[in-house]
Design a protein around this motif. Structure first.
Motif, PDB file in Angstrom:
ATOM      1  N   GLN A  77       6.437   6.620  -0.583  1.00  7.94           N
ATOM      2  CA  GLN A  77       5.345   6.156   0.278  1.00  7.94           C
ATOM      3  C   GLN A  77       5.788   6.166   1.738  1.00  7.94           C
ATOM      4  O   GLN A  77       5.002   6.405   2.634  1.00  7.94           O
ATOM      5  CB  GLN A  77       4.945   4.740  -0.131  1.00  7.94           C
ATOM      6  N   GLU A  87      13.665  -2.676 -10.466  1.00  7.04           N
ATOM      7  CA  GLU A  87      12.235  -2.480 -10.218  1.00  7.04           C
ATOM      8  C   GLU A  87      11.964  -1.197  -9.439  1.00  7.04           C
ATOM      9  O   GLU A  87      10.896  -0.629  -9.520  1.00  7.04           O
ATOM     10  CB  GLU A  87      11.660  -3.687  -9.477  1.00  7.04           C
ATOM     11  N   HIS A  88      12.973  -0.763  -8.655  1.00  9.99           N
ATOM     12  CA  HIS A  88      12.766   0.448  -7.850  1.00  9.99           C
ATOM     13  C   HIS A  88      12.930   1.725  -8.678  1.00  9.99           C
ATOM     14  O   HIS A  88      12.722   2.817  -8.186  1.00  9.99           O
ATOM     15  CB  HIS A  88      13.729   0.465  -6.671  1.00  9.99           C
ATOM     16  N   ARG A 137       6.943   2.949  -8.765  1.00  8.43           N
ATOM     17  CA  ARG A 137       7.340   2.439  -7.454  1.00  8.43           C
ATOM     18  C   ARG A 137       7.153   3.513  -6.398  1.00  8.43           C
ATOM     19  O   ARG A 137       7.586   4.649  -6.545  1.00  8.43           O
ATOM     20  CB  ARG A 137       8.808   1.985  -7.443  1.00  8.43           C
ATOM     21  N   ASN A 161       8.491   3.890  -3.572  1.00  4.97           N
ATOM     22  CA  ASN A 161       9.582   4.297  -2.693  1.00  4.97           C
ATOM     23  C   ASN A 161      10.321   5.521  -3.222  1.00  4.97           C
ATOM     24  O   ASN A 161      11.118   6.131  -2.516  1.00  4.97           O
ATOM     25  CB  ASN A 161      10.556   3.160  -2.449  1.00  4.97           C
ATOM     26  N   HIS A 219       7.412  -0.912   9.039  1.00  5.03           N
ATOM     27  CA  HIS A 219       6.671  -0.047   8.115  1.00  5.03           C
ATOM     28  C   HIS A 219       5.895  -0.893   7.102  1.00  5.03           C
ATOM     29  O   HIS A 219       6.447  -1.861   6.559  1.00  5.03           O
ATOM     30  CB  HIS A 219       7.663   0.867   7.396  1.00  5.03           C
ATOM     31  N   TYR A 259       5.198  -0.395   4.113  1.00  9.72           N
ATOM     32  CA  TYR A 259       5.848  -0.431   2.805  1.00  9.72           C
ATOM     33  C   TYR A 259       6.861  -1.581   2.720  1.00  9.72           C
ATOM     34  O   TYR A 259       6.973  -2.254   1.687  1.00  9.72           O
ATOM     35  CB  TYR A 259       6.543   0.917   2.540  1.00  9.72           C
ATOM     36  N   GLY A 290       0.182   1.548   2.297  1.00 13.06           N
ATOM     37  CA  GLY A 290       0.101   3.002   2.297  1.00 13.06           C
ATOM     38  C   GLY A 290      -1.139   3.469   3.012  1.00 13.06           C
ATOM     39  O   GLY A 290      -1.713   2.743   3.823  1.00 13.06           O
TER      40      GLY A 290
END
Lengths: 140, 404
Positions: free
Chosen positions: A52, A111-112, A117, A119, B341, B343, B359
């Motif tokens: 993102q 979690e990532h 996710r 990211n 940011h 995010y 986003g």
């Protein structure tokens, strides 16, 4: 140091933190300290898809070892890349290809890893390994 | 009498914890939560009525068919459509839009024009681009201003005898702006163009009257109005639905089939190929029942109160900027912290149990307009509270402290 040794070192560091706040504050600080990628490599073709935030990664081969530099416009994402780069930069391509990434789970960032996710940690790891595969082919 | 504490008891999910903290759910513009009354209908359907509809002679099939068709009538009554067969069940807003876009591909030719707004969700841009590629028609865009409103004088200038279709969302998902659809519909009709309104963001806040609006097509999704995902509707005026060819071939949508020729079923079945989301359709009806029992006037008043409170509180944070500042907006606040940011802010808020969206909200053109990568979007529903907004404000302050 081997990738595994560095990963264990990171796990040790993270085990000192008592809660998410300390963990995230540390990642944010790592993000701030991340050596910036040379601007000439912040091109669209170096952007990792699936994040993102924008993430740029550049790889270079020196003495049969890959050096990664990276940047992101989001600071937590930068912290995550900083951790990945610490583990994978200045290593032989084959070692990067073979490395497992369980340590991410062990430092409480599981979690990532979920594909939902935004990211794109999964995409980042994949991209680092892709570079390693590309350079490994050159070595042969 | 509107009592938010009583309403919250209807929503089991609101009492769960996230990351050890009580959930604060502010992602209502993405999907709304489901009250027990609707969950009960879903359980009841699978416990007592599950069968395929419209074909079976057996009791279960007839009962399931009755429930499904009752739901269609509930939706008809809610949106005040003239006929129940003007309500087509779809899998959601995107499906509904694609159905109309596909239908228009046989009606458009080179030189024809479609007008969309700059405030659109991607799902409102791509189907029309595809339609233009297929037909040679061209796409015109009504621009927006810095407040996040459409520049209506530009819309007037774009209209011509070549305009065949105008497509605007009732409310922008990214900014919450309420668009002047009454005016747009009237002006478009003056040049003979059809109008499709995306009601995905308005259906949870406003009860539209499609006959009073005189709109040709109106689409929405059940999950925005306390119903389940995977089901939605297309309202179309009978004359327009008769003009459009079927979208998908399959069971349910046929009248007679031979290998030489197939004749299609009458409305609404012409557009409902295959076994539909039966339970979803029934639950959609139940969700509208639920929202009507709370009352749309009460919902709108209360949400407006939340919007004003949150706007005031958030603006007290230094360096916080709100995008979309139209006076005509629903309970959506899109914002950024200076130099941070979105995010990162969203990630910290999640650790605090606060669900927001970060986003570009599938509206990249809007983000390009403001030259930002995205925003943090908090969207409020009638089951949210001022105390939750206080939690959000504290969370944003904490995120700012950690990230700057």
């Amino acid at each position: 140091m081997s990738i595994e040794d560095i990963q264990n070192e990171i796990i040790d560091e993270f085990s000192m933190f008592e809660d998410w706040e300390e963990r995230y504050q540390y990642m944010i600080d790592l993000g701030k300290d991340l050596p910036l990628i040379n601007d000439q490599y912040k091109t669209d073709s170096n952007i990792i898809k699936g994040c993102q935030s924008k993430v740029w990664v550049h790889a270079e081969m020196n003495d049969d070892k890959i050096e990664f530099t990276a940047d992101s416009d989001a600071i937590i994402t930068k912290g995550i890349i900083a951790i990945l780069i610490r583990a994978f930069s200045n290593q032989h391509p084959q070692d990067i290809i073979d490395a497992n990434t369980d340590f991410i789970d062990k430092i409480g960032l599981k979690e990532h890893l979920s594909p939902t996710r935004a990211n794109g940690l999964v995409s980042m790891v994949k991209q680092l390994k892709m570079y390693a595969i590309a350079y490994q082919t050159q070595l042969k | 009498m509107f009592n938010v504490e009583d309403i919250r008891k209807d929503f089991p999910i609101l009492s769960r914890k996230v990351n050890g903290k009580p959930l604060v759910y502010f992602d209502n513009a993405a999907t709304s939560q489901t009250p027990q009354q609707v969950i009960d209908v879903i359980v009841d359907y699978y416990s007592n009525y599950n069968a395929n509809i419209h074909r079976g002679v057996h009791t279960l099939s007839q009962e399931a068919t009755d429930l499904y068709e009752q739901a269609r009538h509930k939706i008809q009554a809610h949106f005040n459509a003239k006929f129940a067969h003007e309500i087509i069940f779809t899998s959601g807003t995107t499906h509904s839009i694609n159905l109309v876009a596909n239908g228009f591909s046989s009606l458009l030719k080179k030189g024809d024009e479609i007008i969309v707004s700059a405030l659109e969700h991607h799902s409102n841009i791509v189907p029309w681009q595809m339609l233009c590629e297929r037909t040679g028609a061209s796409l015109k865009v009504i621009p927006m201003n810095a407040e996040g409103e459409l520049v209506i004088s530009e819309f007037d200038a774009l209209l011509s005898k070549n305009t065949k279709l105008v497509f605007v969302n009732h409310i922008s998902n990214a900014l919450g702006t309420i668009n002047p659809i009454e005016y747009i519909i009237e002006k478009a009709h003056q040049v003979g163009a059809a109008v499709l309104i995306d009601g995905a963001q308005s259906a949870p806040h406003i009860k539209p009257d499609v006959q009073a609006l005189n709109v040709d097509f109106y689409v929405t999704s059940a999950h925005k109005t306390c119903g389940p995902t995977g089901v939605g509707m297309l309202y179309g005026k009978e004359e327009w639905l008769n003009k459009l060819p079927p979208y998908q071939g399959g069971g349910e949508m046929i009248d007679e089939v031979t290998f030489q020729k197939t004749t299609y079923a009458a409305l609404p079945h012409k557009f409902e190929a295959g076994t539909p989301n039966i339970c979803g359709g029934i639950a959609f009806g139940a969700a509208l029942d639920y929202m009507n029992s709370v009352g749309f006037k009460a919902i709108a008043n209360y949400e407006h109160e939340l919007l004003e409170y949150a706007t005031k509180k958030l603006l007290e944070i230094e360096g916080l900027k709100i995008y979309g500042t139209s006076k005509q907006k629903t309970s959506v606040i899109s914002f950024n912290l200076e130099g941070i940011h979105p995010y990162d802010v969203g990630t910290i808020l999640d650790k605090l149990g606060i669900a927001v969206r970060t986003g570009h909200h599938c509206a990249q053109p809007i983000m390009d307009f403001y030259k930002i990568p995205g925003t943090v979007r908090a969207s409020f529903a009638f089951y949210n509270t001022k105390a939750e907004i206080d939690t959000l404000v504290e969370g944003v302050k904490k995120a700012k402290m950690m990230l700057s």
